[in-house]
Design a protein around this motif. Sequence first.
Motif, PDB file in Angstrom:
ATOM      1  N   ARG A 109       6.827  31.482  41.285  1.00 48.31           N
ATOM      2  CA  ARG A 109       7.752  30.908  41.990  1.00 48.31           C
ATOM      3  C   ARG A 109       7.657  29.734  42.695  1.00 48.31           C
ATOM      4  O   ARG A 109       7.519  29.517  43.913  1.00 48.31           O
ATOM      5  CB  ARG A 109       8.491  31.875  42.933  1.00 48.31           C
ATOM      6  N   PRO A 110       7.342  28.536  41.791  1.00 42.11           N
ATOM      7  CA  PRO A 110       7.025  27.448  42.567  1.00 42.11           C
ATOM      8  C   PRO A 110       8.098  26.863  43.642  1.00 42.11           C
ATOM      9  O   PRO A 110       7.730  26.199  44.753  1.00 42.11           O
ATOM     10  CB  PRO A 110       6.856  26.219  41.327  1.00 42.11           C
ATOM     11  N   ASP A 111       9.133  27.168  43.423  1.00 44.92           N
ATOM     12  CA  ASP A 111      10.245  26.780  44.289  1.00 44.92           C
ATOM     13  C   ASP A 111       9.976  27.457  45.753  1.00 44.92           C
ATOM     14  O   ASP A 111      10.598  27.079  46.680  1.00 44.92           O
ATOM     15  CB  ASP A 111      11.532  27.152  43.770  1.00 44.92           C
ATOM     16  N   GLU A 112       9.428  28.593  45.634  1.00 45.26           N
ATOM     17  CA  GLU A 112       9.227  29.387  46.706  1.00 45.26           C
ATOM     18  C   GLU A 112       7.650  29.229  47.339  1.00 45.26           C
ATOM     19  O   GLU A 112       7.461  30.029  48.186  1.00 45.26           O
ATOM     20  CB  GLU A 112       9.196  30.807  46.516  1.00 45.26           C
ATOM     21  N   GLY A 113       6.934  28.301  46.929  1.00 45.58           N
ATOM     22  CA  GLY A 113       5.616  28.077  47.287  1.00 45.58           C
ATOM     23  C   GLY A 113       4.588  28.986  46.895  1.00 45.58           C
ATOM     24  O   GLY A 113       3.470  29.104  47.259  1.00 45.58           O
ATOM     25  N   MET A 114       4.964  29.701  45.772  1.00 41.59           N
ATOM     26  CA  MET A 114       3.915  30.776  45.281  1.00 41.59           C
ATOM     27  C   MET A 114       3.741  30.382  43.756  1.00 41.59           C
ATOM     28  O   MET A 114       4.699  30.278  42.931  1.00 41.59           O
ATOM     29  CB  MET A 114       4.617  32.258  45.299  1.00 41.59           C
ATOM     30  N   TYR A 115       2.477  30.274  43.316  1.00 38.44           N
ATOM     31  CA  TYR A 115       2.030  29.911  42.152  1.00 38.44           C
ATOM     32  C   TYR A 115       0.986  30.991  41.361  1.00 38.44           C
ATOM     33  O   TYR A 115       0.221  31.457  42.304  1.00 38.44           O
ATOM     34  CB  TYR A 115       1.428  28.834  41.888  1.00 38.44           C
ATOM     35  N   ILE A 116       1.268  31.294  40.112  1.00 39.83           N
ATOM     36  CA  ILE A 116       0.081  31.901  39.267  1.00 39.83           C
ATOM     37  C   ILE A 116      -0.644  30.735  38.759  1.00 39.83           C
ATOM     38  O   ILE A 116      -0.115  29.964  37.899  1.00 39.83           O
ATOM     39  CB  ILE A 116       0.579  32.925  38.608  1.00 39.83           C
TER      40      ILE A 116
ATOM     41  N   ILE B 163      -1.946  38.973  32.844  1.00 39.90           N
ATOM     42  CA  ILE B 163      -1.708  37.405  33.412  1.00 39.90           C
ATOM     43  C   ILE B 163      -0.005  36.988  33.254  1.00 39.90           C
ATOM     44  O   ILE B 163       0.442  36.487  33.747  1.00 39.90           O
ATOM     45  CB  ILE B 163      -2.760  36.360  33.167  1.00 39.90           C
ATOM     46  N   SER B 164       0.130  37.304  31.938  1.00 39.11           N
ATOM     47  CA  SER B 164       1.321  36.971  31.407  1.00 39.11           C
ATOM     48  C   SER B 164       2.709  37.852  32.202  1.00 39.11           C
ATOM     49  O   SER B 164       3.661  36.994  32.485  1.00 39.11           O
ATOM     50  CB  SER B 164       1.833  37.393  29.958  1.00 39.11           C
ATOM     51  N   GLU B 165       2.378  39.026  32.312  1.00 39.69           N
ATOM     52  CA  GLU B 165       3.300  39.640  33.290  1.00 39.69           C
ATOM     53  C   GLU B 165       3.549  39.124  34.654  1.00 39.69           C
ATOM     54  O   GLU B 165       4.225  39.146  35.466  1.00 39.69           O
ATOM     55  CB  GLU B 165       3.034  41.225  33.366  1.00 39.69           C
ATOM     56  N   ALA B 166       2.227  38.726  35.118  1.00 40.02           N
ATOM     57  CA  ALA B 166       2.009  38.505  36.591  1.00 40.02           C
ATOM     58  C   ALA B 166       2.893  37.017  36.693  1.00 40.02           C
ATOM     59  O   ALA B 166       3.721  36.821  37.694  1.00 40.02           O
ATOM     60  CB  ALA B 166       0.590  37.969  36.870  1.00 40.02           C
TER      61      ALA B 166
ATOM     62  N   SER C 204      -9.659  45.297  27.295  1.00 43.43           N
ATOM     63  CA  SER C 204      -9.728  44.555  26.175  1.00 43.43           C
ATOM     64  C   SER C 204      -9.194  42.670  26.760  1.00 43.43           C
ATOM     65  O   SER C 204      -8.519  42.809  27.754  1.00 43.43           O
ATOM     66  CB  SER C 204      -8.874  44.965  24.893  1.00 43.43           C
ATOM     67  N   THR C 205      -9.593  42.055  25.991  1.00 42.34           N
ATOM     68  CA  THR C 205      -9.177  40.426  26.230  1.00 42.34           C
ATOM     69  C   THR C 205      -7.581  40.507  25.971  1.00 42.34           C
ATOM     70  O   THR C 205      -6.971  39.965  27.052  1.00 42.34           O
ATOM     71  CB  THR C 205      -9.813  39.845  25.038  1.00 42.34           C
ATOM     72  N   GLN C 206      -6.922  41.157  25.066  1.00 40.39           N
ATOM     73  CA  GLN C 206      -5.564  40.993  24.780  1.00 40.39           C
ATOM     74  C   GLN C 206      -4.859  41.899  26.172  1.00 40.39           C
ATOM     75  O   GLN C 206      -4.120  41.132  26.713  1.00 40.39           O
ATOM     76  CB  GLN C 206      -5.058  41.712  23.693  1.00 40.39           C
ATOM     77  N   ALA C 207      -5.420  42.874  26.644  1.00 42.27           N
ATOM     78  CA  ALA C 207      -4.822  43.500  27.754  1.00 42.27           C
ATOM     79  C   ALA C 207      -4.860  42.648  28.964  1.00 42.27           C
ATOM     80  O   ALA C 207      -3.982  42.675  29.802  1.00 42.27           O
ATOM     81  CB  ALA C 207      -5.301  44.741  28.002  1.00 42.27           C
TER      82      ALA C 207
ATOM     83  N   GLU D 236      -0.356  45.187  40.912  1.00 40.92           N
ATOM     84  CA  GLU D 236      -0.318  46.010  42.372  1.00 40.92           C
ATOM     85  C   GLU D 236      -1.318  44.885  43.093  1.00 40.92           C
ATOM     86  O   GLU D 236      -0.546  44.685  44.271  1.00 40.92           O
ATOM     87  CB  GLU D 236      -0.499  47.365  42.460  1.00 40.92           C
ATOM     88  N   THR D 237      -2.470  44.570  42.572  1.00 43.01           N
ATOM     89  CA  THR D 237      -3.302  43.711  43.575  1.00 43.01           C
ATOM     90  C   THR D 237      -2.702  42.257  43.773  1.00 43.01           C
ATOM     91  O   THR D 237      -2.644  42.034  44.851  1.00 43.01           O
ATOM     92  CB  THR D 237      -4.591  43.582  42.699  1.00 43.01           C
ATOM     93  N   ILE D 238      -2.193  41.831  42.556  1.00 44.29           N
ATOM     94  CA  ILE D 238      -1.617  40.337  42.616  1.00 44.29           C
ATOM     95  C   ILE D 238      -0.493  40.662  43.272  1.00 44.29           C
ATOM     96  O   ILE D 238      -0.167  39.630  44.609  1.00 44.29           O
ATOM     97  CB  ILE D 238      -1.119  40.104  41.215  1.00 44.29           C
ATOM     98  N   ALA D 239       0.689  41.580  43.633  1.00 45.34           N
ATOM     99  CA  ALA D 239       1.715  41.583  44.098  1.00 45.34           C
ATOM    100  C   ALA D 239       1.379  41.883  46.006  1.00 45.34           C
ATOM    101  O   ALA D 239       2.196  41.464  46.523  1.00 45.34           O
ATOM    102  CB  ALA D 239       2.392  43.053  43.858  1.00 45.34           C
ATOM    103  N   SER D 240       0.232  42.565  46.137  1.00 42.12           N
ATOM    104  CA  SER D 240      -0.290  42.730  47.513  1.00 42.12           C
ATOM    105  C   SER D 240      -0.712  41.282  48.120  1.00 42.12           C
ATOM    106  O   SER D 240      -0.313  41.098  49.262  1.00 42.12           O
ATOM    107  CB  SER D 240      -1.232  43.588  47.607  1.00 42.12           C
TER     108      SER D 240
END
Length: 466
Positions: free
Chosen positions: A187-194, A178-181, A170-173, A124-128
């Motif tokens: 979305r590089p085509d939209e100018g948004m990168y993780i 990040i994988s889910e983010a 945990s590290t795995q969690a 939710e933080t990332i989405a915001s």
Amino acid sequence: MVDTIRNVLIPVENGYDTVDVQVVDNAIAAISPGCDATNSAIDGKNKLLLPGFVNAHTHSSEMWQRGIMSVFPLELWLAELYDFAPLDIEKVYLSALGTAVETLLSGGTTVVDHLVLIPGKELETIASAVRAYKEVGIRAFVAPLIQDESLSAGIPSGESEQIHEPYFRSTQATLEIISEAVKQFHRPDEGMYIATAPTGIQLCSDALFTGCIELSEKYDLCRHSHLLETKAQEKLAQEKYGCSAVEHLKRIGYLSDRTSLAHCVHLTEADITILAETKSTVVHNPLSNLRLGSGIAPILKYRQAGINVTFGCDGASSNDSQDLLEAIKIGSILHNVTDSDYQHWITPRQAVEMASLGGAKALNMTSELGSLSVGKKADLVMYDLTSLSLLPRTDPIGLLVLGRPTNVVNSVWVNGKQIVADGKVKTIDVDNLRQELFNHSQWQTTRKSQTVAQIEAHYRTVMNLS
């Protein structure tokens, strides 16, 4: 859509030329005098056009603590920040909006946000933050700030035995978040990168770094991290690895041409050679390094060694600003006192190239961004050379970099879309943003951090300050 910026000044090798710059869709289509007339002609007379700068390292949500953080070195400063920085999703959104606006109005078209995550509400933080950057229209690399060790682990043990509480996640969690983010927001085509962005060797295990390397390679992501910001981190690396942090990161494979490293204040000659060989980028954050007493990064040495160097504002409570032009000025002239050979000093034109093309290189995007070149994406900033702080007329780039320019950004295009016109952001209501930032905060003075009280004596001992 076609825009033509008419009669605008651009830098060329031996001075400046007055040209027309034509933007078709999202790219620069032509740079020459007298381009064909278009439906949308923009007057560039008495204005300077430059490629957009990159704010290559910041923490947007620190905005809520700016102006009040104690005069502490980084390790104690962080302890205070953790104690007084409870965030909610709305504050994350508002501070990302503010960071984007301040970056745009100081010449930046791209921001790298080493984003602090709310525990239990990471996605939710990332989405915001993503929502805010999309609304403004700035190009954004959201680099979730992750760790898997507790805060006390970031301070050297010295000769004492220290027991650190396990980190709550945990590290795995963390890697799964990040994988889910990436799946939801990259979305590089939209100018948004993780980007993958462990906070640094001081609070991260090798497992977290190697997990980030795997994600970076799987999804073609940039990598980011803090590196050797303080003397304490230099000591800690020797305790943890028996070698420098740079040597260790090379050993585990984190360094590469897609890796940018914030600060890099305390590097050895061997470290400098490694960063040059691995084509890693140093992000220079001069204001926070001064504010926190971390030191002066020897970036003249780095440049002479062939290391790519660019600029960042850092977070708005270690700077306490997001004025990219200010960071570029201080980050240039500060080094005139570190090397007596003036032929090594950074000229205004070199500073502009570091902030634009150097920033693009840090993000592995030099084929798309960083210079006024036909075919590159139209991430452009136009400055009003009739502004009081850019007068009287001398060298436009010299005035921009060496002066104290205020309210000089006339127009900004990101990916071909004009999002600032006549000095005003068109995409959001900035007056409403100001009111919301005001309403969600209050006047404060001093305060006491319990965590600082718990760790300060140990910190002073291991840093020989007792």
